[in-house]
Scaffold this active site. Structure first.
Site, PDB file in Angstrom:
ATOM      1  N   GLY A 128       0.838  -1.209   0.000  1.00 46.79           N
ATOM      2  CA  GLY A 128       0.000   0.000   0.000  1.00 46.79           C
ATOM      3  C   GLY A 128       0.867   1.251   0.000  1.00 46.79           C
ATOM      4  O   GLY A 128       1.733   1.404   0.850  1.00 46.79           O
ATOM      5  N   ARG A 130       1.003  -4.868  -5.394  1.00 45.35           N
ATOM      6  CA  ARG A 130       1.186  -6.174  -4.744  1.00 45.35           C
ATOM      7  C   ARG A 130       1.818  -7.073  -5.818  1.00 45.35           C
ATOM      8  O   ARG A 130       1.632  -6.826  -7.013  1.00 45.35           O
ATOM      9  CB  ARG A 130      -0.147  -6.762  -4.296  1.00 45.35           C
ATOM     10  CG  ARG A 130      -1.127  -5.740  -3.713  1.00 45.35           C
ATOM     11  CD  ARG A 130      -1.015  -5.557  -2.230  1.00 45.35           C
ATOM     12  NE  ARG A 130      -1.960  -4.509  -1.784  1.00 45.35           N
ATOM     13  CZ  ARG A 130      -1.841  -3.850  -0.658  1.00 45.35           C
ATOM     14  NH1 ARG A 130      -0.833  -4.088   0.160  1.00 45.35           N
ATOM     15  NH2 ARG A 130      -2.729  -2.934  -0.310  1.00 45.35           N
ATOM     16  N   ASP A 161       4.855  -4.547   6.383  1.00 45.50           N
ATOM     17  CA  ASP A 161       5.438  -5.794   6.909  1.00 45.50           C
ATOM     18  C   ASP A 161       5.393  -6.928   5.881  1.00 45.50           C
ATOM     19  O   ASP A 161       6.272  -7.787   5.866  1.00 45.50           O
ATOM     20  CB  ASP A 161       4.777  -6.195   8.227  1.00 45.50           C
ATOM     21  CG  ASP A 161       3.302  -6.468   8.071  1.00 45.50           C
ATOM     22  OD1 ASP A 161       2.598  -5.615   7.511  1.00 45.50           O
ATOM     23  OD2 ASP A 161       2.842  -7.534   8.499  1.00 45.50           O
ATOM     24  N   THR A 210       3.698   2.787   5.461  1.00 47.10           N
ATOM     25  CA  THR A 210       2.309   2.303   5.387  1.00 47.10           C
ATOM     26  C   THR A 210       1.452   3.203   6.256  1.00 47.10           C
ATOM     27  O   THR A 210       1.895   3.622   7.326  1.00 47.10           O
ATOM     28  CB  THR A 210       2.166   0.839   5.865  1.00 47.10           C
ATOM     29  OG1 THR A 210       0.759   0.563   6.062  1.00 47.10           O
ATOM     30  CG2 THR A 210       2.869   0.555   7.174  1.00 47.10           C
ATOM     31  N   ASP A 270      -0.942   2.250   7.898  1.00 41.95           N
ATOM     32  CA  ASP A 270      -1.544   1.453   8.976  1.00 41.95           C
ATOM     33  C   ASP A 270      -0.822   1.571  10.319  1.00 41.95           C
ATOM     34  O   ASP A 270      -1.387   1.235  11.362  1.00 41.95           O
ATOM     35  CB  ASP A 270      -1.592  -0.034   8.581  1.00 41.95           C
ATOM     36  CG  ASP A 270      -2.417  -0.271   7.328  1.00 41.95           C
ATOM     37  OD1 ASP A 270      -3.237   0.588   6.985  1.00 41.95           O
ATOM     38  OD2 ASP A 270      -2.230  -1.321   6.679  1.00 41.95           O
ATOM     39  N   ASP A 296       1.367  -0.322  11.575  1.00 37.02           N
ATOM     40  CA  ASP A 296       1.256  -1.641  12.227  1.00 37.02           C
ATOM     41  C   ASP A 296       2.573  -2.413  12.199  1.00 37.02           C
ATOM     42  O   ASP A 296       2.576  -3.642  12.230  1.00 37.02           O
ATOM     43  CB  ASP A 296       0.153  -2.460  11.539  1.00 37.02           C
ATOM     44  CG  ASP A 296       0.428  -2.669  10.051  1.00 37.02           C
ATOM     45  OD1 ASP A 296       1.328  -1.999   9.506  1.00 37.02           O
ATOM     46  OD2 ASP A 296      -0.252  -3.498   9.432  1.00 37.02           O
ATOM     47  N   ARG A 316      -6.276  -2.151   7.780  1.00 35.23           N
ATOM     48  CA  ARG A 316      -6.122  -3.595   7.537  1.00 35.23           C
ATOM     49  C   ARG A 316      -6.522  -4.382   8.779  1.00 35.23           C
ATOM     50  O   ARG A 316      -7.694  -4.609   8.987  1.00 35.23           O
ATOM     51  CB  ARG A 316      -4.711  -3.924   7.055  1.00 35.23           C
ATOM     52  CG  ARG A 316      -4.618  -5.296   6.472  1.00 35.23           C
ATOM     53  CD  ARG A 316      -3.758  -5.410   5.256  1.00 35.23           C
ATOM     54  NE  ARG A 316      -2.353  -5.177   5.535  1.00 35.23           N
ATOM     55  CZ  ARG A 316      -1.382  -5.559   4.729  1.00 35.23           C
ATOM     56  NH1 ARG A 316      -1.661  -6.190   3.620  1.00 35.23           N
ATOM     57  NH2 ARG A 316      -0.136  -5.307   5.010  1.00 35.23           N
TER      58      ARG A 316
HETATM   59  P1  ADP Z   1       2.574  -4.280   2.813  1.00 27.93           P
HETATM   60  O1  ADP Z   1       4.004  -4.375   2.434  1.00 27.93           O
HETATM   61  O2  ADP Z   1       2.040  -2.883   2.723  1.00 27.93           O
HETATM   62  O3  ADP Z   1       2.264  -4.982   4.114  1.00 27.93           O
HETATM   63  P2  ADP Z   1       1.504  -6.567   1.354  1.00 27.93           P
HETATM   64  O4  ADP Z   1       1.258  -7.392   2.571  1.00 27.93           O
HETATM   65  O5  ADP Z   1       0.459  -6.592   0.289  1.00 27.93           O
HETATM   66  O6  ADP Z   1       1.727  -5.018   1.677  1.00 27.93           O
HETATM   67  O7  ADP Z   1       2.883  -7.047   0.738  1.00 27.93           O
HETATM   68  C1  ADP Z   1       3.434  -6.388  -0.402  1.00 27.93           C
HETATM   69  C2  ADP Z   1       4.139  -7.393  -1.265  1.00 27.93           C
HETATM   70  O8  ADP Z   1       5.202  -7.996  -0.533  1.00 27.93           O
HETATM   71  C3  ADP Z   1       3.294  -8.574  -1.719  1.00 27.93           C
HETATM   72  O9  ADP Z   1       2.473  -8.292  -2.829  1.00 27.93           O
HETATM   73  C4  ADP Z   1       4.377  -9.572  -2.092  1.00 27.93           C
HETATM   74  O10 ADP Z   1       4.987  -9.215  -3.309  1.00 27.93           O
HETATM   75  C5  ADP Z   1       5.380  -9.325  -0.971  1.00 27.93           C
HETATM   76  N1  ADP Z   1       5.108 -10.262   0.141  1.00 27.93           N
HETATM   77  C6  ADP Z   1       4.214 -10.137   1.131  1.00 27.93           C
HETATM   78  N2  ADP Z   1       4.229 -11.212   1.943  1.00 27.93           N
HETATM   79  C7  ADP Z   1       5.167 -12.046   1.437  1.00 27.93           C
HETATM   80  C8  ADP Z   1       5.649 -13.340   1.807  1.00 27.93           C
HETATM   81  N3  ADP Z   1       5.198 -13.984   2.889  1.00 27.93           N
HETATM   82  N4  ADP Z   1       6.610 -13.907   1.039  1.00 27.93           N
HETATM   83  C9  ADP Z   1       7.101 -13.265  -0.053  1.00 27.93           C
HETATM   84  N5  ADP Z   1       6.679 -12.040  -0.449  1.00 27.93           N
HETATM   85  C10 ADP Z   1       5.727 -11.442   0.279  1.00 27.93           C
HETATM   86  O1  F6P Z   2      -1.956  -1.407   4.002  1.00 24.58           O
HETATM   87  C1  F6P Z   2      -2.517  -0.203   3.555  1.00 24.58           C
HETATM   88  C2  F6P Z   2      -3.961  -0.387   3.205  1.00 24.58           C
HETATM   89  O2  F6P Z   2      -4.463   0.853   2.729  1.00 24.58           O
HETATM   90  C3  F6P Z   2      -4.835  -0.938   4.324  1.00 24.58           C
HETATM   91  O3  F6P Z   2      -5.193   0.054   5.255  1.00 24.58           O
HETATM   92  C4  F6P Z   2      -5.998  -1.498   3.543  1.00 24.58           C
HETATM   93  O4  F6P Z   2      -6.609  -2.560   4.255  1.00 24.58           O
HETATM   94  C5  F6P Z   2      -5.344  -2.013   2.298  1.00 24.58           C
HETATM   95  O5  F6P Z   2      -4.104  -1.326   2.162  1.00 24.58           O
HETATM   96  C6  F6P Z   2      -6.153  -1.808   1.047  1.00 24.58           C
HETATM   97  O6  F6P Z   2      -5.534  -2.454   0.005  1.00 24.58           O
HETATM   98  P1  F6P Z   2      -5.903  -2.234  -1.540  1.00 24.58           P
HETATM   99  O7  F6P Z   2      -5.354  -0.903  -1.942  1.00 24.58           O
HETATM  100  O8  F6P Z   2      -5.226  -3.352  -2.223  1.00 24.58           O
HETATM  101  O9  F6P Z   2      -7.382  -2.238  -1.613  1.00 24.58           O
END
Ligand code: ADP
Ligand code: F6P
Length: 327
Positions: free
Chosen positions: A11, A72, A103, A126, A128, A130, A172
């Site tokens: 995000g 993502r 994370d 982020t 969030d 978090d 989230r």
């Molecule tokens: P954020 O980094 O904001 O928490 P996401 O959880 O969507 O957002 O993670 C972003 C990207 O990081 C994912 O689309 C993926 O490419 C990578 N990622 C997340 N979790 C994993 C994982 N367990 N193993 C490998 N890559 C991951």
């Molecule tokens: O992690 C940031 C965030 O905006 C969260 O607050 C929310 O749950 C999520 O991303 C929304 O994701 P997307 O943009 O894929 O709908």
């Protein structure tokens, strides 16, 4: 250290551009070149990149979104694509990688660091807030103010109509935004995951409080700030149920992605500047597989693997103030 790669992943958050600006200017000071890979891990898998120079990161710190684009990238869950990332890093002579994200992005970065010696540093971006290992994440302050501005405006119309509103904010699985803006907006109720409310009792609990509040205060506006995912069927369904339960029309407003955009606040720009510069300096000092963060005003490094443990609490003092007020 001659060349550093940068991605923004997950995000997007206001202040990510300030982090990019800071990384590039700090790197340039140390005669290090920067390359930006586009759309999160996708740019690393598909080798889509461009040089980041002082000229093309000039005057970007205020901008929301990210000049590197974000996304993502489910392919990162597969080993063959993580191997492809390493190939891209080697092909471009990358000596260090900086991942600006949440994370999830750091879990991906941690897995990469298991299959390469190229050092990787995370920068927490982020809305969030978090992530373990930093009191605040880049974007949280701006998103809080954006949500607060929207809630203040809804309060005007709620006051005029003496109406009940449920306002859903992002987060989230975290109540950081909900608690922060709920307190600041003097919300009559706040619901977030950290309160561990049984979903079956949410409607009943809220209805009870509204009824006693209206008895004490007469007709009045009443605002409930709810973190997304707290009520399984969402704010609109909750509003409908409440309307039936208390017999007063209840409106729902889902703030959604507006919370992710807009000019980055001063607090987010300065945080991003510090954490971005510290990430570069940490790479130069030889650190790997850690996130640059700030705890109690001190710059810190936390193992990437430990940034998503979910141990970060909402401010207990704020939570207590809210709970006392509710009772
Ligand atoms: P954020 O980094 O904001 O928490 P996401 O959880 O969507 O957002 O993670 C972003 C990207 O990081 C994912 O689309 C993926 O490419 C990578 N990622 C997340 N979790 C994993 C994982 N367990 N193993 C490998 N890559 C991951
Ligand atoms: O992690 C940031 C965030 O905006 C969260 O607050 C929310 O749950 C999520 O991303 C929304 O994701 P997307 O943009 O894929 O709908």
């Amino acid at each position: 250290m001659k060349t550093v790669g940068i991605i923004t992943s997950g995000g997007d958050a206001p202040g990510m551009n300030a982090a990019i600006h800071s990384i590039v200017t700090t790197a340039s000071f140390h005669n290090i070149q920067c390359i930006g890979f586009e759309r999160g891990y996708n740019g690393l898998i598909d080798d889509i990149h461009h040089d980041l120079t002082l000229a093309n990161v000039k005057h970007i710190s205020h901008l929301g979104g990210t000049i590197l684009k974000s996304a993502r990238c489910p392919r990162m869950l597969e080993q063959k694509y993580r191997n492809q990332v390493i190939e891209t890093l080697i092909n471009n002579s990358i000596d260090g990688l900086i991942v600006i994200g949440g994370d999830g992005s750091f879990q991906g970065a941690h897995l990469l660091s298991q299959i390469t010696d190229i050092p990787i540093i995370g920068v927490p971006g982020t809305i969030d807030n978090d992530i373990d290992g930093s009191d605040y994440t880049i974007g949280f302050d701006t998103a809080s103010n954006t949500a607060l501005d929207a809630i203040d405006k809804i309060r005007d119309t709620a006051d005029a109509f003496e109406r009940i509103f449920i306002i859903e904010v992002m987060g989230r699985h975290s109540g950081q935004l909900a608690l922060n803006v709920g307190i600041a907006a003097e919300a009559e109720q706040i619901i977030c995951p950290e309160m561990a409310i049984d979903p079956h009792l949410i409607v009943q609990n809220i209805a009870q409080h509204i009824n006693s509040y209206l008895i004490d205060n007469g007709h009045a506006s009443y605002i409930i700030v709810a973190a997304e995912n707290t009520y399984p069927d969402g704010a609109l369904a909750l509003a409908e149920l409440l309307t039936k339960q208390i017999g007063i029309e209840c409106r729902a407003s889902v703030l959604g992605h507006m919370q992710r955009g807009g000019l980055a606040s001063c607090a987010d720009r300065t945080l991003a500047t510090k954490l971005g510069a510290f990430a570069v300096e940490s790479l130069i000092s030889g650190y790997n597989n850690v996130m640059s963060g700030q705890v109690n005003g001190q710059l810190t490094l936390t193992e990437l693997e430990k940034t998503g443990l979910g141990t970060k609490q909402v401010d207990p003092y704020l939570l207590n103030i809210y709970t006392n007020k509710l009772n």
